[in-house]
Each structure stands twice: as C-alpha cells, then as structure tokens.
Design an enzyme around this catalytic site. Structure first.
Site, mmCIF file in Angstrom:
data_model
loop_
_atom_site.group_PDB
_atom_site.id
_atom_site.type_symbol
_atom_site.label_atom_id
_atom_site.label_comp_id
_atom_site.label_asym_id
_atom_site.label_seq_id
_atom_site.Cartn_x
_atom_site.Cartn_y
_atom_site.Cartn_z
ATOM 1 C CB ILE A 84 54.803 31.023 -15.658
ATOM 2 C CG1 ILE A 84 54.773 29.483 -14.956
ATOM 3 C CG2 ILE A 84 53.732 31.760 -14.634
ATOM 4 C CD1 ILE A 84 55.625 29.501 -13.668
ATOM 5 C CE1 TYR A 107 65.719 31.458 -10.833
ATOM 6 C CE2 TYR A 107 65.386 30.177 -8.945
ATOM 7 C CZ TYR A 107 64.986 30.864 -10.136
ATOM 8 O OH TYR A 107 63.596 31.059 -10.329
#
Length: 267
Positions: free
Chosen positions: A18, A170
């Site tokens: 991205i 995470y």
C-alpha cells in the site's frame, strides 16, 4: 482529483504494498513524495521503480531510510527530513509488520510490533510536528486496521511478556495507532484501507483487494480538498466510529504518557 503539485508528503513503508502504491498515486498527481524504506537500498530502488514504470520525474522523489526497530534511526530520519523539507503537508504512517510467532523485543526494549507499528510512528510524528504545523493544513494519515477493534492495550505489560499472542500484539499496535490519531497536536485521521493482498494478508484472510485499490483510500485523505476532522476513523472511504477507546480523552493522554516513556521522551 485535485492537483497536488504544491504538496510534500512523507510515506513510511513506501517500498512495497500500500505504501508504494500510495507514493505512486500521489506522485502521479504532482506531489513531491518522500519515500521511506527500512534501508537506503530499498528506498532508492522504490524511487527508481516509480521513475521507470510510472514516468515520475526524479526531482519529485526523495528516498529516506530508517529501521523502525531502532528508535535512534527514527530520530535521524526526522532530523534529515526537517533539514531538507522544513514544511511538510502530509505524513502517512503506513509502515507495518506482522508480529512474529515468538515474543521479540527490540534493542530499545519494546515488543517489536508495538515499536515498529506504533512507537516509531509516534516518535516520528512528534519530531515532525514543527514541519507539519509550519503552515495551516498539515495532516497525518495513519494506515490502521479493522483488527484494532479486537484489541486492548495492556497498560501494565505493553510488551506482552507475560502472555504473548502474535495476533493480540499486532491488534494492540493498531489500536494504539488509532488512538494516537486523536492527539490534538497535529490533525490526524486513521484509515483501514480494506483487506489487501500484501504481506499482512495472512492476518486477515486468503484473498484481498490489490494494494492500488487500498492505496486509493489513503490518497483520498491526503488531498486537501477532502476535509478531515481530527481523530476520525475511516473504513475505506466511509467514516465510521472506531473502537470506543479511540475516542476517550483519558486513553489518549494515558497512551501519550506511556509512549513518551517507551521512546525516551519522558521528562
């Protein structure tokens, strides 16, 4: 699609996925793009790819390097950026990693995903605040994750040394990044760009949209024609409510205090 030729944007993690597609789309619209990579070779190669494949003028691309698992490199990155670009319009906090299977602590003493995904961006944003606020309109776009909704911040054990789970580690890093968007010092938003086919895909699913499709949602929030409100959260193009913790002033203050301590900025 407004012209961005007057804008200067720093994108962390701009060498792939991205981040690289965000750099491409912004540069194609005229922005000056500062591409961050973990090392100088990767950052330079990313700029060279944009020159070769997208026809971006070399003068519009600047490569910078810092390994976010070393906070001193984050400080050096900020110093170099401010020296060469004292005015910065947008910071895209995009660099990210999946937490490893085994509990891993950096040389700075922090759980590695918490440091790379959040603490490094916290430190970088703080150090770049003068450049981002030198003129009105500077903004920060945090590339977050819908997994932040599953998270809790372990205040007494942010390194999760006592009970480690890679998914929980995470998710905690993404919740912290989303909470940080509500900090009042620089106007900031968070965006979940969708489940994209990148290195982080296994955390979500077996298939995802292209990085270019995900990047389009990030690029939109970099456009000054798109008005943003500090602390807001987007799921792709739609503004939605984030996890409740991300809107609590007390949580923002508590997180800043913890982050300052962990990055060595405490008084």
């Amino acid at each position: 699609m407004s012209d961005l030729s007057s804008r200067t944007v720093l994108i962390t993690g701009a060498t792939s996925g991205i981040g690289h597609e965000t750099a491409r789309q912004l540069a194609e619209r005229g922005a000056t793009v500062l591409l961050h990579g973990r090392n100088a070779e990767q950052a330079r190669a990313a700029a060279d790819r944009l020159i070769a494949t997208a026809g971006i003028p070399a003068t519009r691309l600047h490569a910078y390097a810092a390994d976010f698992s070393h906070l001193d490199e984050v400080e050096s990155l900020a110093t170099h950026v401010v020296a060469e670009h004292p005015h910065l319009d947008v910071l895209v906090n995009n660099a990210g990693m999946a937490a490893p299977e085994r509990h891993t602590v950096t040389a700075d003493g922090n759980e590695i995903a918490f440091q790379v995904n959040f603490l490094a961006h916290y430190l970088l944003t703080c150090l770049l605040e003068p450049a981002l606020t030198s003129d009105p309109g500077g903004r920060v776009v945090n590339v977050s994750s819908s997994l932040h909704r599953t998270a809790s911040i372990q205040w007494a054990d942010p390194n999760r040394a006592r009970r480690y789970s890679r998914l929980a580690a995470y998710a905690q890093s993404q919740l912290a990044l989303t909470v940080f968007a509500a900090d009042p010092r620089v106007t900031a938003v968070s965006v979940h760009p969708g489940v994209c086919d990148t290195a982080l895909l296994p955390l979500y699913a077996h298939a995802g949209i292209t990085p270019a499709e995900g990047a389009a949602h990030v690029v939109r929030l970099c456009d000054p024609a798109v008005e943003i409100v500090n602390g807001t959260y987007y799921d792709r193009a739609e503004r939605v409510d984030p996890a409740p913790a991300a809107t609590e002033d007390r949580t923002v203050r508590r997180l800043n205090k913890l982050a300052d301590l962990l990055v060595g900025r405490a008084a």
